[in-house]
Design an enzyme around this catalytic site. Structure first.
Site, PDB file in Angstrom:
ATOM      1  CG  ASP A   1      -2.026  -1.112   1.397  1.00 45.46           C
ATOM      2  OD1 ASP A   1      -1.472  -2.156   1.524  1.00 45.46           O
ATOM      3  OD2 ASP A   1      -3.001  -0.927   1.230  1.00 45.46           O
ATOM      4  CD  GLU A   2       1.783   4.405  -4.493  1.00 44.83           C
ATOM      5  OE1 GLU A   2       2.535   5.307  -4.408  1.00 44.83           O
ATOM      6  OE2 GLU A   2       1.411   3.786  -5.646  1.00 44.83           O
TER       7      GLU A   2
END
Length: 891
Positions: free
Chosen positions: A558-559
């Site tokens: 996830d970013e």
């Protein structure tokens, strides 16, 4: 007061905790309280604060989800809800030097009046403080705080528990009236401080277009109406369904009353020990006088887990080529067994799994869950032939695994408490309360994790560890910042910087989906990769010690959009690096690519969630990677699944509307769980899932508002002529499917089991068996909707018939096996109607008993058409006759 925040598409949840010993034990006399209260305008004492905590009555209610002209038109398409918090004090409170901290699921837009301010501290932690217009809280008088929040709140679950009051220099006190209770009959959490929803139009609709019906007893009755009550359907039924079954007609049943006399031959006893233990638990023990049961080699095996099972009067034979196959053969015997008769019919089964990856994901990071829960889950996974446990052990709200050499990760990152500096713990979140000894805090020791690994391995289950990054990493970041401060104070500068994950000069303003602005690893710092390398090596060492190599590691991937932009370290990195990174937009891809290669160099396959993985450049990724697809089918979720499978990646399906088990079972505001992608995910819906043709599900499903949708699986190009999405290649298939239990709203082991079971059994059914009613995939591309006609009437009839068998199998024999294993599965709510003064009731799993009572009367066993006077209460009883389901009222 107005607060501008980024809207999340997900909810946050609650956690239960115990009051502090001081607050619980201190006795305060009425005379003392009176004199202290009189001077409360000058100074708060611990005794007064304790008294407030113990006696302040708080009520939380959603007034309406219908937006008005006061909603912020710039946020959430102008949607907002109106809610109220009532405060009723047992004493006069005129002092303003106090704050009430609590978790608020949706950010607040505005407050009505000038008596109070509500500010967001971090994440979902909010603080109520007296404002300029505060008139005091008068003894016995109700004061109401009315406010508007973003989007909507559709469930009683949204009302967070464990509000606490704090004042400078004093120990915080949990406000007793906001603590959770447990229903004695259902074993489930109840929220006595939350007002029940009463209006489906103003409180349970997302918007004016919402067509989803509240799951009243009459709605459930109609849903269950066509399912026959027929235990014969369960007699020779196995879950998950085998590939080929041939009943030996004319042969007498084989009694297993004397048990099984197992001949292992060349099979190791440890390989089948767990399967034999489960048989013993349901009454089929090992005995020299039992039915001869031979474990024999299967030389024609073509897939892992394949087995042949032959039951006859002469004995039982299981043929397999690996340990899993023998265990699955024994599991099928257990599934055939009726626990009352302990007999099975002569039968031949030729079976193998549809998918190699048949997984269950459990989040223990948001709220911790015990080792015993994991062990019990592993037992049930093995019983239903699931073979992958994705263990999510680190996120924003907690780090749950002891790491050698980094004690801060668990000393600080495994607990939440009222330490605003976060030197000793993380900030309270998810209604966890102010104390670090709350049950939602905790971690697995190295010994615990090794035990989990070995327990899983004995059941042919692979454990996939997951520490989310670069986003969802706040627990790690804050732990390493505390480590940094401690070592800097000791004048150990280089050691302090070794594992630092954040740039203190970074002034970037961003907000994650859970409203954090400090939860993303700084991917431009070499110390970040030093930390990751250290953590992976230590986890790999635990796997080695357990005798179970670490082959697959889930990095999350996830970013957070917008992170790093104002980081001086990142600006310097962009200006001068040899990694080919030319802009801030490439940093997310760079991190995932580098971390994946780091793992590959250690002989470990990288896995990540599909959204983050989609940002990578495939040419920079290892050849073998796994992507977990969590895109919603109703929102075009098949597109990313096809894109990433076509890259040659191992695409594992986890569609939220059927495979997120933290969502409600039925559409009812009293049902537990998140609801951002589905408000009704029961076992029948999971059974209907067609994983081999994702877009075809548009022919049978509706979206979260019960509206039809269309899935376009043709080639779609952008304005430049580039292919944006398209159908699967003819040579491509998905690697498997995985169920997900996220734990924001799941605070106890019992609630975890309630949310997982019996849905896990339907997950196993879809992962193992390909039904004859699934719509074949159209490799040339197609558009699917409720009129497209690929899902024929014959297929629909076959699906319904298959469900009738499975529903009766669960009700007649499988749920009782969960009872014997002490699994706190969800006892369903009944369907019921009153016609001409007579009660008619049913249940989604035929065979479970139903009870009814008139108002104030005694519970009685239901019989069809019994004469009643409305209103009547109805409930379902667990298979063993002990636990009860939630009561519904029939009007």
């Amino acid at each position: 007061m107005k607060i501008k925040l980024i809207v999340a598409a997900v909810a946050v949840a609650m956690a239960t905790t115990a009051c502090s010993k001081q607050a619980a034990d201190e006795q305060i006399s009425p005379v003392t309280v009176s004199s202290q209260a009189a001077s409360a305008t000058t100074q708060l004492t611990q005794s007064v604060l304790d008294k407030i905590g113990h006696t302040l009555e708080i009520r939380y209610r959603v007034v309406t989800n219908v937006p008005d002209e006061n909603c912020d038109k710039e946020v959430g398409n102008g949607r907002c809800f109106l809610a109220e918090i009532d405060l009723t004090s047992a004493i006069d409170i005129n002092n303003k030097d106090w704050s009430i901290y609590y978790s608020q699921m949706r950010p607040i837009q505005s407050i009505v009046g000038d008596e109070f301010d509500i500010t967001r501290v971090q994440g979902d932690l909010h603080k109520i403080t007296p404002a300029a217009g505060f008139k005091g809280l008068k003894k016995g008088e109700k004061t109401t705080i009315q406010f508007r929040g973003e989007l909507w709140q559709l469930s009683e679950i949204d009302g967070m528990p464990n509000y606490y009051i704090a004042a400078e220099g004093l120990e915080p006190v949990i406000i007793s009236s906001t603590q959770l209770a447990v229903d004695a009959e259902t074993g489930m959490e109840v929220r006595p401080y939350v007002d029940a929803y009463t209006n489906s139009e103003t409180q349970y609709k997302r918007r004016e277009t919402d067509k989803l019906e509240w799951a009243t007893s009459s709605v459930l009755y109609n849903n269950n109406l066509n399912t026959p009550v027929d235990a014969v359907l369960a007699e020779n039924s196995i879950l998950p369904t085998p590939a080929k079954v041939k009943l030996k007609a004319g042969e007498l049943p084989v009694s297993l009353d004397a048990g099984l006399n197992v001949e292992l031959n060349d099979v190791g006893a440890a390989a089948v020990s767990a399967a034999l233990q489960r048989l013993a638990r349901i009454g089929v023990k090992q005995s020299a006088k039992g039915v001869k049961t031979e474990l024999l080699p299967l030389t024609t095996s073509t897939s892992a887990g394949q087995y042949h099972l032959d039951i006859s009067a002469e004995g039982i034979q299981i043929f397999a080529a690996d340990d899993a196959g023998f265990s699955y053969g024994l599991a099928s015997i257990a599934s055939l067994v009726n626990t009352e008769t302990l007999a099975v019919n002569p039968i031949f089964i030729d079976d193998e799994p549809r998918y190699d990856f048949r997984g269950m994901h459990v989040d223990v990071s948001r709220n911790f869950h015990s080792k015993q829960l994991i062990l019990d889950l592993l037992d049930q996974m093995a019983a239903y032939k699931l073979n992958k446990l994705h263990l999510h052990m680190a996120d924003d709200e907690g780090w749950r695994l002891e790491i050698n050499g980094l004690p801060e990760l668990t000393d600080i990152g495994s607990k939440r408490c009222h330490d605003l500096s976060e030197d000793t713990c993380l900030l309270p979140q998810l209604g966890s309360g102010p104390f670090s000894d709350a049950k939602v805090n905790g971690y697995y020791s190295k010994a615990d994790y090794i035990e989990i690994l070995q327990y899983a391995n004995a059941r042919q289950i692979q454990v996939i560890p997951s520490m989310d990054m670069p986003g969802h990493s706040r627990a790690a970041i804050k732990s390493m910042e505390a480590r940094y401060r401690t070592l800097m104070a000791a004048d150990k500068t280089e050691e302090a910087k070794q594992y630092l994950l954040s740039d203190s000069d970074d002034k970037t303003v961003y907000s994650s989906i859970q409203y954090y602005n400090d939860n993303t690893l700084n991917v431009c710092m070499e110390s970040t990769f030093t930390f990751i390398d250290k953590v992976i090596d230590e986890i790999a060492a635990l796997h080695k010690q357990a005798g179970v190599p670490l082959d697959l590691y889930h990095i999350g991937a996830d970013e957070t959009a917008g992170a790093w932009i104002e980081s001086p370290v990142c600006k310097a990195f962009i200006a001068n690096n040899d990694k080919g990174v030319k802009s801030m937009d490439e940093l997310g891809a760079y991190f995932i690519e580098r971390t994946s290669q780091l793992l590959a160099n250690k002989g470990i396959e990288a896995a990540g969630w599909s959204d983050g993985m989609s940002h990578t450049r495939p040419e920079n990724m290892p050849k073998k990677v796994q992507s977990n697809i969590w895109d919603v089918v109703a929102h075009g979720g098949h597109k990313r699944a096809h894109q990433q499978a076509n890259l040659g990646w191992e695409a594992v399906l986890g569609q939220p509307e059927v495979l997120y088990f933290d969502f409600p079972y039925e559409a009812d505001p009293k049902e537990h769980g998140y609801y951002w992608a589905s408000r009704n995910t029961n076992s029948q819906k999971i059974h209907s899932f067609m994983p081999g043709n994702l877009p075809a599900n548009a022919e049978q499903w509706t979206d979260i508002e019960n509206l039809p949708f269309e899935a376009d699986d043709t080639v779609i190009k952008d304005e430049a002529g580039n292919v944006v999405s398209g159908p699967l290649k003819a040579t491509v298939k998905f690697a498997g499917i995985q169920g997900q239990l996220w734990s924001e709203t799941v605070r106890s082991d019992d609630v975890a089991e309630y949310m997982m079971f019996p849905r896990v059994m339907m997950l196993a059914e879809r992962a193992w068996h390909k039904p004859n009613w699934e719509v074949p995939y159209q490799y040339q591309g197609a558009v699917y909707n409720q009129q497209s006609g690929f899902f024929t009437e014959e297929m629909r009839a076959a699906q319904a018939s298959d469900w009738y068998r499975i529903a009766n199998t669960l009700g007649a024999k499988e749920l009782l096996k969960l009872d014997k294993a002490n699994i706190a599965y969800r006892v369903p709510t009944p369907g019921a109607v009153i016609k001409d003064g007579k009660l008619f009731a049913n249940v989604i799993f035929p065979g479970l008993d139903i009870e009814y009572r008139s108002a104030g009367g005694q519970w009685q066993a239901y019989a069809e058409g019994v004469t009643v006077t409305a209103p009547v209460e109805v409930r379902v009883i667990a298979a063993d006759g002990n636990r009860k389901g939630r009561t519904l009222v029939v009007k």
